[in-house]
Design an enzyme around this catalytic site. Structure first.
Site, mmCIF file in Angstrom:
data_model
loop_
_atom_site.group_PDB
_atom_site.id
_atom_site.type_symbol
_atom_site.label_atom_id
_atom_site.label_comp_id
_atom_site.label_asym_id
_atom_site.label_seq_id
_atom_site.Cartn_x
_atom_site.Cartn_y
_atom_site.Cartn_z
ATOM 1 N N GLU A 122 1.279 2.488 13.418
ATOM 2 C CA GLU A 122 -0.079 2.401 12.548
ATOM 3 C C GLU A 122 -0.820 1.795 12.630
ATOM 4 O OE1 GLU A 122 -2.326 1.236 10.589
ATOM 5 O OE2 GLU A 122 -0.592 -0.212 8.787
ATOM 6 N N HIS A 154 -5.377 0.481 1.110
ATOM 7 C CA HIS A 154 -6.137 -0.943 1.464
ATOM 8 C C HIS A 154 -7.844 -1.143 2.439
ATOM 9 C CE1 HIS A 154 -3.430 -0.613 4.766
ATOM 10 N NE2 HIS A 154 -4.726 -1.460 5.934
ATOM 11 N N GLU A 157 -10.809 -2.927 14.929
ATOM 12 C CA GLU A 157 -10.198 -3.163 14.980
ATOM 13 C C GLU A 157 -8.626 -2.967 15.197
ATOM 14 O OE1 GLU A 157 -9.291 -7.393 12.769
ATOM 15 O OE2 GLU A 157 -10.730 -8.529 13.657
ATOM 16 N N ASP A 191 1.250 -1.308 0.293
ATOM 17 C CA ASP A 191 0.096 0.182 -0.485
ATOM 18 C C ASP A 191 1.102 1.306 0.282
ATOM 19 O OD1 ASP A 191 -1.660 2.543 0.443
ATOM 20 O OD2 ASP A 191 -3.088 0.723 2.182
#
Length: 346
Positions: free
Chosen positions: A136, A285, A145, A43
């Protein structure tokens, strides 16, 4: 939207379950599989933004102690080491960290990067404070999540006064889209399944958001900001948010669904680095999150608005999931409608 691009939020592909691991073990260790990390590394928007925020700001990292929360394969830790950090501590509970240690070693950075396997909540760093925390942590719908609560725990425990967070800002947006054909294919299908009424499944399908690529041409309304988080000050309690929104039509069209996305900003940089996961931006993504409305489409004329309210909070039984409630009201020239919809990201 296209059929091949659709991804149900709970249906990510995964390798076969290793022998001897329970389903619970495998769930918690899903990030050990390199394929997940391959997708994230490839990505370019994500990875280059982090790279640029670090390597273009070496003056911020020189001789600093850095903590990388959820370090994965170690790419962010190595960026920080290359930028001149005094030392980088990377934390990850997944077994991918075993490969990350080898990656750090073959790149000659073992003297600058220490990778520790374990839960951030349970480990003790060999230092009392760090100057920078990088992570990240974002998930679908920003918070699904996500590791943000873990990052905030690390911030409160280890970040020195005046320390920096990378990134330090996250903003969420909503807009209305026209998506009649795909909604009929995805949701309307359950009205008649080989002559049988499958409406109970339709009710479930309406409650489950989709993670998908939305063409900018399908966006009917202006976007509206629904949440903004300052990583230096936000609390875990703030992550359960509730906001009003108002989205105005840019053209005459129908609105079948609401989409959500987020922008990320590294404002601590000398020249701020930003990226967006919205339909107007380059692919990431994270794609966008789509939530269908229960009606056949709201007929909006240019300048007309949908007013509403959105709330999001962790599910009581499984905090990794999100319970999202959207109420809306529309009074236009051609139609009037209002309602409340409940969604579950799981």
């Amino acid at each position: 939207m296209t059929q091949q691009d659709v991804q149900m939020t709970g249906a990510t592909s995964a390798p076969a379950q290793p022998e001897g691991m329970t389903s619970k073990d495998y769930y918690f260790d899903s990030y050990a599989h390199f394929g997940i990390h391959e997708e994230m590394l490839k990505d370019e928007v994500r990875t280059r933004s982090y790279r640029d925020s670090v390597l273009n700001n070496k003056h911020l990292f020189k001789d600093k102690v850095v903590l990388d929360v959820g370090c994965g394969t170690g790419i962010l830790s190595m960026f920080c080491a290359k930028a001149g950090a005094k030392h980088v501590y990377g934390i990850d509970m997944s077994n991918i960290i075993k490969q990350a240690r080898k990656i750090v070693d073959v790149n000659g950075l073992s003297d600058k990067v220490t990778l520790i396997q374990g839960k951030m909540e349970e480990i003790e760093l060999p230092v009392q404070k760090v100057d920078i925390i990088i992570s990240e942590w974002m998930g679908y719908f920003l918070l699904y999540e996500s590791m943000l609560d873990t990052v905030l725990l690390a911030r409160d425990k280890y970040l020195a006064p005046g320390g920096m967070m990378f990134p330090d800002k996250a903003t969420m947006f909503v807009a209305g889209i026209e998506d009649g054909d795909y909604k009929e294919e995805k949701i309307g299908y359950w009205d008649d399944v080989y002559g049988f009424d499958y409406s109970p499944i339709k009710e479930i399908a309406l409650k489950e958001p989709l993670v998908d690529i939305v063409d900018i041409k399908n966006v009917v309304t202006d976007p509206c900001c629904i949440a903004s988080f300052d990583l230096l000050t936000v609390t875990v309690e703030d992550l359960a948010f509730s906001r009003d929104f108002r989205i105005m039509a840019r053209r005459d069209d129908y609105v079948h669904a609401l989409i959500f996305w987020f922008d990320i900003s590294f404002d601590a940089c000398h020249k701020p680095v930003k990226f967006s996961t919205g339909p107007h931006a380059k692919y990431t993504h994270w794609k966008q999150t789509v939530m269908y409305l229960p009606n056949d489409g709201l007929a909006l004329k240019e300048g007309e608005s949908i007013e509403g309210h959105v709330s999001s909070k962790p599910n009581a039984e499984n905090p990794r999931d999100l319970d999202i409630v959207i109420s809306y009201k529309f009074e236009g020239e051609h139609a009037k409608d209002e309602g409340t919809c409940e969604y579950r990201m799981c």
